[in-house]
Design an enzyme around this catalytic site. Structure first.
Site: not given
Length: 195
Positions: A136-138
């Site tokens: 994941h990231c933002h």
């Protein structure tokens, strides 16, 4: 040869997609072609999507939702938006989750390729032990997607176009142009001119 043949049997229920031909030898042109292909991806409606068996791409919310992580039996989390300042999230304490954080910025001049091998190794180790991985990231469209595409190329022998085709129907992702150029370069290193 169509890329679906490399997917596990249960993922082969869909009709094989039209073969996508994109010439990656001139990166400038290829970026636009790849973006056009990426824009045909599935619209994002969920926080996380399984884009390859037991491999999920998600946003920050999906990574902070304890009950969801337990329900999906996530065993490994790769955070492509890790911040040294905040350190390792405390939410995973006592959850038997293996965490890896990569400090990456979603900007075209950030060199994400230095993380390709380490991220691919982390994902590969987890999946080969029967684990489930959330990358994941933002927002879950650029940084995390870039690492997953690199993993599919490095460990599953998919070309960049095949990797994009495999992922985009499960989750609409758009790596930024700098990341796309780095993936094009990886494609050249792995598959040369012969595809």
């Amino acid at each position: 040869m169509s890329y679906t043949s490399k997917l596990p049997a249960s993922w082969n229920d869909d009709p094989p997609p039209r073969k996508v031909e994109i010439d990656l030898s001139s990166p400038g042109l290829a970026v636009f072609e790849l973006e056009r292909l990426l824009f045909t991806g599935k619209a994002i409606i969920s926080h996380a999507d399984e884009v390859w068996p037991r491999l999920y791409i998600g946003d920050q919310d999906s990574a902070e939702n304890g009950p969801d992580l337990s329900m999906h039996r996530i065993t490994h989390i790769l955070n492509a938006a890790h911040s040294k300042r905040r350190g390792q999230p405390t939410i995973y304490e006592g959850m038997r989750i293996t965490y890896m954080g990569i400090e990456a910025h979603d900007s075209c001049d950030f060199d994400m390729s230095v993380n390709f091998q380490a991220a691919a190794d982390f994902i590969h180790r987890a999946l080969s032990r029967g684990g489930k991985v959330l990358v994941h990231c933002h927002v879950g469209v650029s940084r995390s997607a870039t690492l997953v595409l690199a993993y599919l190329m490095l460990k599953q022998d998919l070309t960049l176009v095949e990797a994009i085709c495999a992922v985009k129907d499960k989750r609409g992702v758009i790596p930024n142009r700098g990341f796309l150029r780095q993936l094009i370069k990886l494609d050249g290193q792995l598959f040369g001119k012969h595809h």
